[in-house]
Design a protein around this motif. Sequence first.
Motif, PDB file in Angstrom:
ATOM      1  N   ASP A   1     -33.450  21.396  -8.651  1.00 32.00           N
ATOM      2  CA  ASP A   1     -32.319  21.345  -9.585  1.00 32.00           C
ATOM      3  C   ASP A   1     -31.067  21.967  -8.968  1.00 32.00           C
ATOM      4  O   ASP A   1     -31.106  23.088  -8.445  1.00 32.00           O
TER       5      ASP A   1
ATOM      6  N   GLU B   1     -35.193  17.463  -2.255  1.00 37.02           N
ATOM      7  CA  GLU B   1     -34.048  16.796  -2.882  1.00 37.02           C
ATOM      8  C   GLU B   1     -34.099  16.868  -4.406  1.00 37.02           C
ATOM      9  O   GLU B   1     -33.070  16.713  -5.070  1.00 37.02           O
ATOM     10  N   ASP B   2     -35.289  17.089  -4.958  1.00 34.13           N
ATOM     11  CA  ASP B   2     -35.429  17.142  -6.418  1.00 34.13           C
ATOM     12  C   ASP B   2     -35.203  18.539  -7.002  1.00 34.13           C
ATOM     13  O   ASP B   2     -35.278  18.709  -8.219  1.00 34.13           O
TER      14      ASP B   2
ATOM     15  N   ALA C   1     -38.700  14.447  -0.770  1.00 30.96           N
ATOM     16  CA  ALA C   1     -38.566  14.282  -2.219  1.00 30.96           C
ATOM     17  C   ALA C   1     -38.548  15.632  -2.932  1.00 30.96           C
ATOM     18  O   ALA C   1     -37.736  15.859  -3.838  1.00 30.96           O
TER      19      ALA C   1
END
Length: 224
Positions: A114, A111-112, A108
């Motif tokens: 920016d 993948e988060d 997570a």
Amino acid sequence: MSVLGTLDAALTYILSHFDTFLTLLREHLALVLVSVVLAIVVAIPLGVLATRNKQVKRVVMSVGNVAQTVPTLAIIALVFPLLGLGFLPSLVGLFTYALLPILTNTVAGLEDVDESTVAAARGMGMTENQILRKIKLPLALPVIFAGIRTSAVLNVGTAYLAFFIGGGGLGVWVITGISLFDTPQLLAGAIPGALLAIGLDLLFALIERRLGTNSAQTQTIATG
């Protein structure tokens, strides 16, 4: 007996068996910390691989989910014929339980990150490995550390089950206290574990906030 009287009896029990208490506490801490460190060593690289390959991600996340749903005692029962009694099979059970929060948070967190930050890094000529080391991992670190924090706190409680296969820890007093209806002994094992979980949670929360500050600085530098 009043609550204060019960707590006083538990404290008296600890003080009168202080050497044993220190031994059990060291065993408990070793089970928790070693299992979490091993989970970090395995889960973070797997999380990185999972973000780079969708098929790997499917397999890794499925295995992680299955590992989390299998009770620790069931895992211990499965490894018992191979590893016998004691510290090692207990460690395997706790390690398995610690994997999923760190693994999911690694995925997570990475993948988060920016996309504009990643694009800016590519525009500066960074390779994918450099972007991972210098941009993605630093930015994802607070989220990853939140998973480590969760695993550590959960394993403080799960480590009590090590008693059933001779793994030691504070569960020795808790389970024995339950069996003998000895409330002071039970609380002498339970209260330190609760305080340990709270202490670890507060410590990791402090580190997590510091990592969050550093992460914000990294993003500012990358996009500036």
